[in-house]
Write a protein that holds these residues in place. Structure first.
Motif, PDB file in Angstrom:
ATOM      1  N   GLU A 203       0.958  -0.977  -0.073  1.00 20.58           N
ATOM      2  CA  GLU A 203      -0.033   0.051  -0.075  1.00 20.58           C
ATOM      3  C   GLU A 203       0.727   1.087  -0.144  1.00 20.58           C
ATOM      4  OE1 GLU A 203      -3.223   0.104  -0.565  1.00 20.58           O
ATOM      5  OE2 GLU A 203      -3.737  -2.196  -0.035  1.00 20.58           O
ATOM      6  N   PRO A 204       1.397   1.585  -1.159  1.00 21.91           N
ATOM      7  CA  PRO A 204       2.386   2.727  -1.150  1.00 21.91           C
ATOM      8  C   PRO A 204       1.525   4.072  -1.042  1.00 21.91           C
ATOM      9  CG  PRO A 204       1.846   1.906  -3.367  1.00 21.91           C
ATOM     10  CD  PRO A 204       1.340   0.956  -2.552  1.00 21.91           C
ATOM     11  N   GLY A 205       0.228   4.100  -0.996  1.00 21.81           N
ATOM     12  CA  GLY A 205      -0.596   5.294  -0.582  1.00 21.81           C
ATOM     13  C   GLY A 205      -0.997   5.330   0.762  1.00 21.81           C
ATOM     14  N   ARG A 206      -0.213   4.446   1.536  1.00 25.12           N
ATOM     15  CA  ARG A 206      -0.678   4.669   3.017  1.00 25.12           C
ATOM     16  C   ARG A 206       0.685   4.512   3.970  1.00 25.12           C
ATOM     17  NH1 ARG A 206      -5.827   0.508   3.785  1.00 25.12           N
ATOM     18  NH2 ARG A 206      -7.308   1.577   1.950  1.00 25.12           N
ATOM     19  N   LEU A 207       1.548   5.507   3.644  1.00 29.24           N
ATOM     20  CA  LEU A 207       2.641   5.390   4.333  1.00 29.24           C
ATOM     21  C   LEU A 207       3.064   6.633   5.009  1.00 29.24           C
ATOM     22  CD1 LEU A 207       5.257   3.823   1.495  1.00 29.24           C
ATOM     23  CD2 LEU A 207       4.090   2.801   3.317  1.00 29.24           C
ATOM     24  N   LYS A 208       3.404   6.630   6.390  1.00 28.86           N
ATOM     25  CA  LYS A 208       3.795   7.723   7.106  1.00 28.86           C
ATOM     26  C   LYS A 208       5.073   8.402   6.438  1.00 28.86           C
ATOM     27  CE  LYS A 208       4.535   9.365  11.895  1.00 28.86           C
ATOM     28  NZ  LYS A 208       3.347  10.484  11.989  1.00 28.86           N
ATOM     29  N   ILE A 209       5.210   9.757   6.323  1.00 30.73           N
ATOM     30  CA  ILE A 209       6.195  10.306   5.829  1.00 30.73           C
ATOM     31  C   ILE A 209       6.706  11.507   6.758  1.00 30.73           C
ATOM     32  CG2 ILE A 209       4.624  11.574   4.112  1.00 30.73           C
ATOM     33  CD1 ILE A 209       7.068  11.760   2.470  1.00 30.73           C
ATOM     34  N   GLN A 210       7.817  11.746   7.055  1.00 24.58           N
ATOM     35  CA  GLN A 210       8.305  12.877   8.018  1.00 24.58           C
ATOM     36  C   GLN A 210       9.668  13.210   7.497  1.00 24.58           C
ATOM     37  OE1 GLN A 210       8.645  10.837  11.905  1.00 24.58           O
ATOM     38  NE2 GLN A 210       6.954  11.995  12.614  1.00 24.58           N
ATOM     39  N   LEU A 211      10.002  14.677   7.831  1.00 21.53           N
ATOM     40  CA  LEU A 211      11.332  15.237   7.652  1.00 21.53           C
ATOM     41  C   LEU A 211      11.696  15.682   8.800  1.00 21.53           C
ATOM     42  CD1 LEU A 211      12.842  16.835   4.632  1.00 21.53           C
ATOM     43  CD2 LEU A 211      12.881  18.437   6.871  1.00 21.53           C
ATOM     44  N   VAL A 272      21.513  18.792   9.462  1.00 21.85           N
ATOM     45  CA  VAL A 272      21.457  17.464   9.106  1.00 21.85           C
ATOM     46  C   VAL A 272      19.751  17.346   8.588  1.00 21.85           C
ATOM     47  CG1 VAL A 272      21.451  15.012   9.783  1.00 21.85           C
ATOM     48  CG2 VAL A 272      23.222  16.636  10.247  1.00 21.85           C
ATOM     49  N   VAL A 273      19.655  16.669   7.648  1.00 21.56           N
ATOM     50  CA  VAL A 273      18.194  16.390   7.149  1.00 21.56           C
ATOM     51  C   VAL A 273      18.061  14.910   7.044  1.00 21.56           C
ATOM     52  CG1 VAL A 273      16.457  16.711   5.402  1.00 21.56           C
ATOM     53  CG2 VAL A 273      18.035  18.498   6.010  1.00 21.56           C
ATOM     54  N   GLU A 274      16.768  14.520   7.967  1.00 21.21           N
ATOM     55  CA  GLU A 274      16.316  13.305   7.677  1.00 21.21           C
ATOM     56  C   GLU A 274      15.230  12.953   7.168  1.00 21.21           C
ATOM     57  OE1 GLU A 274      18.138  11.000  11.801  1.00 21.21           O
ATOM     58  OE2 GLU A 274      16.969  12.810  11.928  1.00 21.21           O
ATOM     59  N   VAL A 275      14.843  12.334   6.068  1.00 22.67           N
ATOM     60  CA  VAL A 275      13.600  11.580   5.627  1.00 22.67           C
ATOM     61  C   VAL A 275      13.291  10.237   6.094  1.00 22.67           C
ATOM     62  CG1 VAL A 275      12.254  11.388   3.475  1.00 22.67           C
ATOM     63  CG2 VAL A 275      13.995  13.355   3.728  1.00 22.67           C
ATOM     64  N   GLU A 276      12.201  10.205   6.757  1.00 28.56           N
ATOM     65  CA  GLU A 276      11.731   8.827   7.237  1.00 28.56           C
ATOM     66  C   GLU A 276      10.466   8.563   6.471  1.00 28.56           C
ATOM     67  OE1 GLU A 276      11.360   6.018  11.175  1.00 28.56           O
ATOM     68  OE2 GLU A 276      11.847   8.332  11.489  1.00 28.56           O
ATOM     69  N   ARG A 284      19.342  10.067   5.359  1.00 24.83           N
ATOM     70  CA  ARG A 284      20.051  11.166   6.204  1.00 24.83           C
ATOM     71  C   ARG A 284      21.169  11.678   5.477  1.00 24.83           C
ATOM     72  NH1 ARG A 284      21.008   8.119  10.141  1.00 24.83           N
ATOM     73  NH2 ARG A 284      19.331   8.551  11.650  1.00 24.83           N
ATOM     74  N   ASN A 285      21.053  12.824   5.356  1.00 24.97           N
ATOM     75  CA  ASN A 285      22.200  13.674   4.685  1.00 24.97           C
ATOM     76  C   ASN A 285      22.595  15.036   5.482  1.00 24.97           C
ATOM     77  OD1 ASN A 285      20.501  12.164   2.383  1.00 24.97           O
ATOM     78  ND2 ASN A 285      22.471  12.347   1.655  1.00 24.97           N
ATOM     79  N   PRO A 286      23.899  15.338   5.731  1.00 28.76           N
ATOM     80  CA  PRO A 286      24.343  16.541   6.125  1.00 28.76           C
ATOM     81  C   PRO A 286      24.550  17.679   5.072  1.00 28.76           C
ATOM     82  CG  PRO A 286      26.167  15.071   5.670  1.00 28.76           C
ATOM     83  CD  PRO A 286      24.771  14.211   5.440  1.00 28.76           C
TER      84      PRO A 286
END
Length: 293
Positions: A203-211, A272-276, A284-286
């Motif tokens: 279900e790719p249309g039901r994923l929690k996404i955070q930055l 530092v940016v993290e996409v989860e 994770r990228n600086p």
């Protein structure tokens, strides 16, 4: 299955993460291609064969087998196309001062923008307004043109996290609006940390996404809020161009981007940016100012 590309003296090769170590799939089973694009082009049958190879294969290096010690370039080192969708969350469109689109808003990034997890995003001297955007990235497997929406899933090999880095001053303030240039500075398309095959993401249309920026949550949403689904996007883009194995589709970002905040929050040296994204891991990228990298 989680796939990565790892670097060797003879060029990049595909490996799978298995029990906290990497397995070279071609070494475990010579019938499995050593190139990740060739593997993805083989579709579900070849991916199933690769998964069996991962289960029986040996760690890459018995003296240095843990995942933390393997040099990883971008999971797709040289995508033919990086296709991006703008304004694909209604609340992000509104925070940008625009109405939600009635058709996908499509632009692209140069392939030279692609970057691996952990590598530094270079903040260019030419921009004073670099912003973040967390995105679900679709990775194309079997290519094609004029793909029906009902069959789009057959052409999706997997998914990964993406960071759409954006030079807002170029994107918005240059004559005519330079969306592609503002999005295409080198290092402006981090992806990773691995490609998670589509069978693990029903279900790719039901994923929690955070930055998160320096640990603070800036974007917090779900792909349930996508205006245009991944299937719609694959079908729509394939009406324009032939999709190829390893092509990337950045599917859009939720609200909370830096330029829309009051006052604006823009990326700076040392950030530092993290996409989860749920089930896909943490990218994770600086951030490093140009000249310091």
């Amino acid at each position: 299955m989680k796939l990565v590309t790892y670097q060797t003296d003879h060029g990049p090769r595909v490996a799978a993460l298995h029990d906290d170590h990497y397995v070279d799939l071609n070494q475990a089973d010579p019938a499995v291609p050593s190139c990740i694009k060739a593997l993805l082009a083989g579709g579900p049958a070849l991916l199933a064969q690769a998964e069996a190879a991962a289960a029986k294969g040996s760690p890459l290096d018995k003296t240095n087998a843990d995942a933390a010690n393997v040099e990883l370039p971008p999971v797709i080192p040289s995508p033919q196309k990086i296709i991006c969708i703008g304004l694909n969350y209604a609340d992000h469109a509104r925070e940008s001062g625009l109405e939600p689109p009635t058709e996908p808003c499509v632009f692209s990034k140069f392939p030279s923008a692609v970057l691996a997890a952990g590598q530094p995003v270079v903040l260019p001297k030419a921009s004073e307004a670099v912003d973040y955007e967390a995105e679900l990235v679709v990775v194309i497997g079997r290519g094609g043109r004029h793909i029906a929406e009902s069959r789009a899933r057959e052409h999706i090999a997997g998914y990964c996290c993406g960071l759409d880095v954006s030079a807002r001053d170029w994107q918005m303030n240059k004559p005519g609006g330079q969306w592609q240039l503002g999005k295409s500075f080198d290092t402006f398309a981090p992806i990773g940390p691995a490609l998670v095959t589509a069978d693990e993401i029903p279900e790719p249309g039901r994923l929690k996404i955070q930055l998160r920026l320096n640990g603070q949550t800036m974007q917090d949403s779900s792909t349930e809020q996508l205006i245009f689904s991944v299937e719609t996007l694959v079908a729509y883009v394939s009406e324009i161009c032939t999709l190829a194995p390893g092509d990337l589709i950045f599917t859009g970002t939720p609200p909370g981007v830096g330029f829309a905040r009051k006052p604006p929050v823009l990326l700076k040296d040392g950030d530092v940016v993290e996409v989860e994204i749920e089930s896909l891991g943490v990218l994770r990228n600086p951030m490093v100012a140009e000249g310091r990298e």
